[in-house]
Write an enzyme that holds these catalytic residues in place. Structure first.
Site, mmCIF file in Angstrom:
data_model
loop_
_atom_site.group_PDB
_atom_site.id
_atom_site.type_symbol
_atom_site.label_atom_id
_atom_site.label_comp_id
_atom_site.label_asym_id
_atom_site.label_seq_id
_atom_site.Cartn_x
_atom_site.Cartn_y
_atom_site.Cartn_z
ATOM 1 N N GLY A 17 -10.237 -4.388 -4.966
ATOM 2 C CA GLY A 17 -10.547 -5.560 -4.160
ATOM 3 C C GLY A 17 -11.607 -5.374 -3.085
ATOM 4 O O GLY A 17 -12.648 -4.754 -3.309
ATOM 5 N N SER A 144 -6.744 -12.473 7.909
ATOM 6 C CA SER A 144 -6.549 -13.505 6.885
ATOM 7 C C SER A 144 -6.530 -14.847 7.594
ATOM 8 O O SER A 144 -6.183 -14.927 8.780
ATOM 9 C CB SER A 144 -5.210 -13.277 6.184
ATOM 10 N N TYR A 159 4.309 -12.473 5.716
ATOM 11 C CA TYR A 159 2.922 -11.953 5.692
ATOM 12 C C TYR A 159 2.086 -12.628 6.784
ATOM 13 O O TYR A 159 1.345 -11.969 7.514
ATOM 14 C CB TYR A 159 2.341 -12.220 4.301
ATOM 15 N N LYS A 163 -0.160 -11.152 9.998
ATOM 16 C CA LYS A 163 -1.590 -11.418 10.224
ATOM 17 C C LYS A 163 -1.823 -12.106 11.577
ATOM 18 O O LYS A 163 -2.867 -11.922 12.190
ATOM 19 C CB LYS A 163 -2.170 -12.222 9.057
HETATM 20 N N1 LIG Z 1 -7.191 -11.618 -1.630
HETATM 21 C C1 LIG Z 1 -6.991 -12.580 -0.736
HETATM 22 O O1 LIG Z 1 -6.884 -13.787 -1.080
HETATM 23 C C2 LIG Z 1 -6.957 -12.244 0.729
HETATM 24 C C3 LIG Z 1 -7.076 -13.286 1.643
HETATM 25 C C4 LIG Z 1 -7.039 -13.003 3.000
HETATM 26 C C5 LIG Z 1 -6.904 -11.699 3.437
HETATM 27 N N2 LIG Z 1 -6.788 -10.693 2.540
HETATM 28 C C6 LIG Z 1 -6.627 -9.321 3.055
HETATM 29 O O2 LIG Z 1 -7.629 -8.497 2.523
HETATM 30 C C7 LIG Z 1 -7.189 -7.138 2.539
HETATM 31 C C8 LIG Z 1 -7.516 -6.489 1.207
HETATM 32 O O3 LIG Z 1 -6.812 -7.161 0.183
HETATM 33 P P1 LIG Z 1 -7.402 -7.414 -1.285
HETATM 34 O O4 LIG Z 1 -7.472 -8.867 -1.492
HETATM 35 O O5 LIG Z 1 -8.616 -6.592 -1.506
HETATM 36 O O6 LIG Z 1 -6.161 -6.899 -2.151
HETATM 37 P P2 LIG Z 1 -5.964 -5.660 -3.132
HETATM 38 O O7 LIG Z 1 -6.992 -5.660 -4.195
HETATM 39 O O8 LIG Z 1 -4.538 -5.724 -3.510
HETATM 40 O O9 LIG Z 1 -6.229 -4.377 -2.205
HETATM 41 C C9 LIG Z 1 -5.293 -3.898 -1.289
HETATM 42 C C10 LIG Z 1 -5.589 -2.436 -1.011
HETATM 43 O O10 LIG Z 1 -4.648 -1.962 -0.044
HETATM 44 C C11 LIG Z 1 -4.149 -0.717 -0.499
HETATM 45 N N3 LIG Z 1 -2.814 -0.460 0.021
HETATM 46 C C12 LIG Z 1 -1.718 -1.261 -0.012
HETATM 47 N N4 LIG Z 1 -0.669 -0.634 0.515
HETATM 48 C C13 LIG Z 1 -1.102 0.609 0.897
HETATM 49 C C14 LIG Z 1 -0.475 1.736 1.484
HETATM 50 N N5 LIG Z 1 0.829 1.755 1.802
HETATM 51 N N6 LIG Z 1 -1.227 2.845 1.716
HETATM 52 C C15 LIG Z 1 -2.526 2.872 1.385
HETATM 53 N N7 LIG Z 1 -3.186 1.830 0.839
HETATM 54 C C16 LIG Z 1 -2.464 0.718 0.586
HETATM 55 C C17 LIG Z 1 -4.141 -0.834 -2.028
HETATM 56 O O11 LIG Z 1 -4.204 0.451 -2.617
HETATM 57 P P3 LIG Z 1 -2.984 1.215 -3.345
HETATM 58 O O12 LIG Z 1 -2.102 0.184 -3.970
HETATM 59 O O13 LIG Z 1 -3.687 2.117 -4.320
HETATM 60 O O14 LIG Z 1 -2.315 1.980 -2.259
HETATM 61 C C18 LIG Z 1 -5.461 -1.569 -2.248
HETATM 62 O O15 LIG Z 1 -6.524 -0.654 -2.307
HETATM 63 C C19 LIG Z 1 -5.691 -7.190 2.875
HETATM 64 O O16 LIG Z 1 -5.499 -6.834 4.227
HETATM 65 C C20 LIG Z 1 -5.324 -8.653 2.674
HETATM 66 O O17 LIG Z 1 -4.262 -9.043 3.502
HETATM 67 C C21 LIG Z 1 -6.816 -10.923 1.185
#
Ligand SMILES: NC(=O)c1ccc[n+]([C@@H]2O[C@H](COP(=O)([O-])OP(=O)(O)OC[C@H]3O[C@@H](n4cnc5c(N)ncnc54)[C@H](OP(=O)(O)O)[C@@H]3O)[C@@H](O)[C@H]2O)c1
Length: 252
Positions: A17, A144, A159, A163
């Site tokens: 991501g 977020s 969640y 945030k």
């Molecule tokens: N996608 C959306 O719609 C959206 C919207 C608003 C905000 N966000 C925010 O954007 C950020 C990135 O999310 P994304 O959308 O890119 O999702 P994603 O693809 O699921 O990426 C999340 C990342 O966090 C890592 N992670 C989770 N738990 C962890 C842990 N305990 N230790 C180390 N790494 C951990 C995961 O790696 P591993 O599983 O390999 O550990 C993964 O690399 C997050 O903070 C999310 O809240 C996302």
């Protein structure tokens, strides 16, 4: 961006991501990036895909919910590269449960990942900045839109609370930095729906099966990455507090 050429960024959650996109963009911009996640295979695949730039990426397997692993991650970065100039607190997750059916374990995992690890990584980064007399460091929290409103779908309620905490922690850390490291800046980026595996992981279903992506053109990883790069390019006297960005046409 020239200011940070050759310098060191730590990015959390880089196995997929937004975090993965940040690694690619920062390395391409000439910044050395140390990135962590739990999935060692994905980290290795990412490193290999960077080709001739791969020596500018230091992948470290780390579960951010484990304090000692976070401390070991930073020790490794400092041992290899000496100091941290930029921190991007990106790792985050949600569970598919409401306040009424969620478990304590899920809540603790969200608190530890989305809040406690963000605070510990920030503290360790500021310690490194102080020790190395870094006067222009930059900390960015990937927050977020859920940190700015109260989402209606109940599965986002806990969640969203984490945030909201990130929003408060951005402002209060800004005040602490202004006293202790006045040249160092902190911002947050608060996206709405982004096309990543985030929701699929939460729902336990492939992203292709999620109707939300067919109903609306979501933000792309690159949109968030470009916003982060814009922040890093702003002049040293500019303190952007938050960038709230949503897909155009979103009705909520
Ligand atoms: N996608 C959306 O719609 C959206 C919207 C608003 C905000 N966000 C925010 O954007 C950020 C990135 O999310 P994304 O959308 O890119 O999702 P994603 O693809 O699921 O990426 C999340 C990342 O966090 C890592 N992670 C989770 N738990 C962890 C842990 N305990 N230790 C180390 N790494 C951990 C995961 O790696 P591993 O599983 O390999 O550990 C993964 O690399 C997050 O903070 C999310 O809240 C996302």
């Amino acid at each position: 961006m020239e200011r940070y050429q050759g310098r060191v960024a730590v990015v959390t959650g880089v196995s997929s991501g937004i975090g993965e996109g940040l690694v690619r963009a920062l390395v391409a911009a000439g910044i050395r990036v140390a990135g962590c996640a739990r999935n060692a295979d994905k980290l290795q695949t990412l490193k290999e895909s960077l080709g001739s730039n791969s020596e500018h990426f230091l992948p470290v397997t780390c579960d951010l919910t484990e304090e000692q692993q976070v401390r070991n991650f930073f020790e490794r970065v400092l041992a290899e590269w000496g100091a941290v100039d930029i921190l991007i607190n990106n790792a985050g997750l949600a569970f598919n449960s409401s306040l009424l059916d969620g478990t304590v374990e899920e809540w603790r995992t969200m608190l530890d990942t989305n809040i406690v690890a963000l605070c510990l990584c920030t503290q360790l980064t500021v310690e490194s900045m102080k020790e190395s007399n870094i006067s222009d460091g930059y900390i960015i929290h990937i927050n977020s839109e859920s940190g700015h409103m109260h989402p209606v779908p109940s599965k986002f309620h806990f969640y969203s609370a984490t945030k909201h905490a990130v929003r408060a922690l951005t402002e209060t850390m800004r005040l602490e930095l202004a006293k202790t490291l006045p040249g160092c800046r902190i911002s947050s980026v608060s996206p709405g729906l982004v096309e990543t595996q985030f929701l699929a992981k939460m729902a336990g279903r492939p992203a292709e099966q999620l109707k939300v992506f067919s109903r609306m053109k979501a933000l792309e990883v690159e949109d968030v990455v470009q916003t982060v790069l814009h922040l890093l390019r702003t002049p040293a006297h500019v303190q952007v507090h938050d960038v709230l960005m949503r897909p155009a046409g979103q009705t909520s």
